[in-house]
Design a protein around this motif. Structure first.
Motif, short mmCIF file in Angstrom:
data_model
loop_
_atom_site.label_atom_id
_atom_site.label_comp_id
_atom_site.label_asym_id
_atom_site.label_seq_id
_atom_site.Cartn_x
_atom_site.Cartn_y
_atom_site.Cartn_z
N ASP A 1 35.42 79.49 14.73
CA ASP A 1 35.65 78.74 13.50
C ASP A 1 36.86 77.84 13.66
OD1 ASP A 1 33.60 79.78 11.68
OD2 ASP A 1 34.61 81.70 11.98
N GLU A 2 36.94 76.84 12.79
CA GLU A 2 37.94 75.80 12.97
C GLU A 2 38.75 75.59 11.71
OE1 GLU A 2 36.92 72.26 15.53
OE2 GLU A 2 37.14 71.24 13.59
N LEU A 3 40.07 75.52 11.88
CA LEU A 3 40.99 75.12 10.82
C LEU A 3 41.50 73.71 11.15
CD1 LEU A 3 43.10 78.40 10.57
CD2 LEU A 3 41.40 77.64 8.93
N GLU A 4 41.52 72.82 10.14
CA GLU A 4 41.96 71.45 10.37
C GLU A 4 42.99 71.06 9.33
OE1 GLU A 4 40.15 67.03 11.43
OE2 GLU A 4 38.84 68.58 10.57
N SER A 5 44.06 70.42 9.79
CA SER A 5 45.12 70.00 8.89
C SER A 5 44.76 68.70 8.20
CB SER A 5 46.42 69.82 9.67
OG SER A 5 46.34 68.66 10.49
N GLY A 6 45.61 68.33 7.25
CA GLY A 6 45.51 66.98 6.70
C GLY A 6 46.01 65.97 7.72
N TYR A 7 45.96 64.68 7.33
CA TYR A 7 46.39 63.63 8.25
C TYR A 7 47.88 63.79 8.58
CZ TYR A 7 41.97 61.38 7.09
OH TYR A 7 40.64 61.12 6.91
N ILE A 8 48.21 63.68 9.85
CA ILE A 8 49.57 63.81 10.32
C ILE A 8 50.30 62.48 10.18
CG2 ILE A 8 51.06 64.48 12.25
CD1 ILE A 8 49.36 66.76 11.18
N SER A 9 51.52 62.54 9.67
CA SER A 9 52.31 61.31 9.56
C SER A 9 52.53 60.70 10.94
CB SER A 9 53.66 61.64 8.92
OG SER A 9 54.54 60.53 9.00
N THR A 10 52.41 59.38 10.98
CA THR A 10 52.57 58.70 12.28
C THR A 10 53.95 58.94 12.87
OG1 THR A 10 53.15 56.65 11.10
CG2 THR A 10 50.85 56.93 11.78
N ASN A 11 54.95 59.22 12.01
CA ASN A 11 56.29 59.49 12.51
C ASN A 11 56.37 60.83 13.24
OD1 ASN A 11 57.34 57.10 11.45
ND2 ASN A 11 57.71 58.05 9.45
N ASP A 12 55.42 61.74 12.91
CA ASP A 12 55.42 63.06 13.55
C ASP A 12 54.53 63.12 14.78
OD1 ASP A 12 57.17 64.13 11.66
OD2 ASP A 12 55.54 64.64 10.28
N LEU A 13 53.78 62.05 15.02
CA LEU A 13 52.88 62.06 16.16
C LEU A 13 53.62 61.71 17.45
CD1 LEU A 13 49.76 60.30 14.59
CD2 LEU A 13 49.96 62.71 15.24
N PRO A 14 53.18 62.28 18.54
CA PRO A 14 53.85 62.02 19.84
C PRO A 14 53.38 60.71 20.45
CG PRO A 14 52.12 63.62 20.15
CD PRO A 14 52.15 63.34 18.68
N LYS A 15 53.78 59.60 19.82
CA LYS A 15 53.40 58.29 20.34
C LYS A 15 54.38 57.82 21.42
CE LYS A 15 52.05 55.22 17.38
NZ LYS A 15 52.06 54.32 16.20
N GLN A 16 55.64 57.74 21.03
CA GLN A 16 56.67 57.30 21.96
C GLN A 16 57.65 58.41 22.31
OE1 GLN A 16 56.36 54.32 23.21
NE2 GLN A 16 54.67 53.74 21.84
N HIS A 17 57.60 59.48 21.54
CA HIS A 17 58.55 60.58 21.74
C HIS A 17 57.82 61.91 21.60
CE1 HIS A 17 58.41 61.26 17.38
NE2 HIS A 17 58.51 59.95 17.26
N SER A 18 58.44 62.97 22.05
CA SER A 18 57.83 64.30 21.94
C SER A 18 57.88 64.79 20.50
CB SER A 18 58.57 65.29 22.85
OG SER A 18 58.47 64.89 24.20
N SER A 19 56.92 65.63 20.16
CA SER A 19 56.86 66.22 18.83
C SER A 19 56.78 67.73 18.97
CB SER A 19 55.64 65.71 18.06
OG SER A 19 55.72 64.31 17.85
#
Length: 458
Positions: free
Chosen positions: A206-224
């Motif tokens: 079974d799967e649990l899914e969160s709401g949309y993650i803020s782009t500031n919290d995503l590991p785009k340019q930095h680690s999260s």
């Protein structure tokens, strides 16, 4: 005519009494006949073992089934493009159309640390019991910057503001807390994604899914960094899948008899097992398992890479009883052989009915063993059943053989035989060796005693 039949019967019984061959054939026939009640005993043991498993499954289903967890997994949507050409008959040209499709990339964390505090206990239902537990699991780690370019996905095609986090588990029913993900400094709640095929622990989760993650919290340019807790009521076992590039798990429990299962074993230098519980630590590197940190479109079945601990009551009374019953033929055959040798050497007459009574007493040993072991330990059940049967047969032998020394000899022989079988049952690696040596010794004793019999005296 009647006198003739009576004379024939008298000749038959006289032949049976005086002929060694006839007595030997009679004893062999009775041993074979007693295999019938022995087969019913084996059926009874199988039935009781099946009933035990049914009760255990019922207890576990109400409390909580086995636990398998892996996550968190970043689920990042991205765009793909499909180009189609349509021929226009009026202009004689092709019209190009570009269709946008949404697909998903699944990214695993670079570090994953799990700690699990497990409080175990046993639940009873009648004569049966099952091991259950309550666990407090804490996960933390971090995602390094995601590089989807390695999968030929351009950054402008990534829909960062629609990214979510998913956690997969086998035991939604057993979760006892609200699941919240801490991503950097923000909290995200989870909802369940119903999966109609998620009814089999071995294949689907079974799967649990969160709401949309803020782009500031995503590991785009930095680690999260992330953390979340899962509290479970479960049974049988608890396992995780090492999806981190470096995965570490520490498990502490009051369960004194753990069985470490799965694809990886705990570090031997950090493993501690005492009568009050255990502590174990695992560390798995990405080089140790055969899957990558990023997957497109779907996540493969990774259940075979799981590892953890099994919490089960080692109820092996039925298994030991079944192994004992398999030696029933040997016990009956050797006991009858002892009586046969005594009868032959001492010229004492033993009626076939008396052999049958002795054989049924030997068969009763197994019914006593199974029934008593359900309420006590196997050793106590074995002692009670063995002493009862030996005392009964020895008393009966005293009335048949008319002498105390033969009765004592039979009691000692049966004690040695049952002790020998008990030792074989307890052994695992040396069962075949000890059994072979014991049978060789028994054969040597029989050959030594039987050398005095005049087999030509018919």
């Amino acid at each position: 005519m009647e006198n003739q039949k009576k004379s024939q019967n008298n000749k038959f019984w006289h032949w049976l009494k005086t002929s060694i061959t006839a007595r030997l054939l009679m004893v062999g026939f009775l041993v074979i006949m007693l295999l019938i009640p022995l087969s019913y005993i084996n059926t009874l043991i199988t039935e009781r073992a099946t009933r035990q498993q049914d009760v255990v499954n019922e207890i576990n289903d109400k409390w909580g089934q086995q636990v398998l967890v892996y996550g968190p997994i970043l689920k990042i949507p991205y765009k793909t493009y499909t180009e189609t050409k349509t021929f226009n008959e009026k202009t004689g040209t092709y019209l190009k159309q570009t269709q946008t499709n949404i697909k998903y990339a699944y990214c695993f964390p670079d570090t994953l640390n799990a700690t699990s505090n497990v409080s175990s206990k046993t639940l009873n239902r009648g004569n049966f019991k099952s091991a259950v537990y309550s666990s407090q699991m804490a996960f933390n780690g971090q995602f390094n910057p995601i590089q989807l370019e390695q999968k030929d996905i351009k950054d402008e095609d990534v829909i960062w503001d629609k990214a979510t986090v998913i956690i997969k588990t086998s035991n939604l029913k057993g979760i006892k807390n609200e699941v919240r993900l801490s991503m950097n400094t923000n909290l995200y709640d989870f909802n369940t994604n119903f999966n109609d095929a998620s009814n089999t622990y071995n294949d689907y989760l079974d799967e649990l899914e969160s709401g949309y993650i803020s782009t500031n919290d995503l590991p785009k340019q930095h680690s999260s960094s992330f953390s979340f807790n899962l509290n479970f009521n479960g049974s049988k076992d608890i396992q995780i899948i090492p999806i981190g590039k470096t995965t570490s798990m520490t498990m502490v429990s009051n369960w004194p008899d753990p069985s470490f299962v799965g694809n990886f074993l705990p570090n031997s230098d950090t493993k501690e097992i005492t009568k009050n519980g255990f502590k174990a630590q695992w560390q798995v590197l990405h080089i140790n398992r055969a899957f990558s940190q990023q997957h497109l479109n779907n996540i493969p079945n990774l259940n075979r890479f799981a590892f953890g601990t099994k919490f089960m009551v080692m109820v092996d009374e039925y298994q030991k009883s079944e192994r004992s019953a398999k030696y029933g033929f040997l016990v009956i055959g050797l006991t009858f052989l002892i009586f046969f040798l005594i009868q032959t050497l001492s010229k004492i007459t033993i009626h076939p009915f008396q052999y049958i009574m002795i054989g049924l007493a030997l068969v009763m040993f197994y019914t006593l063993l199974v029934s008593i072991s359900e309420h006590s330990t196997f050793l106590k059940a074995y002692l009670i059943a063995g002493i009862s049967v030996i005392a009964l047969i020895s008393w009966y032998a005293k009335s048949i053989l008319k002498t105390l020394k033969f009765s004592i000899f039979i009691a000692v022989s049966l004690m040695a035989l049952y002790t020998f079988i008990y030792v074989i049952i307890q052994l695992e690696n040396y069962a075949l060796l000890v059994g072979s040596i014991g049978l060789f010794a028994i054969l040597a004793c029989v050959m030594f005693v039987s050398r005095k019999i005049d087999w030509n005296n018919e």
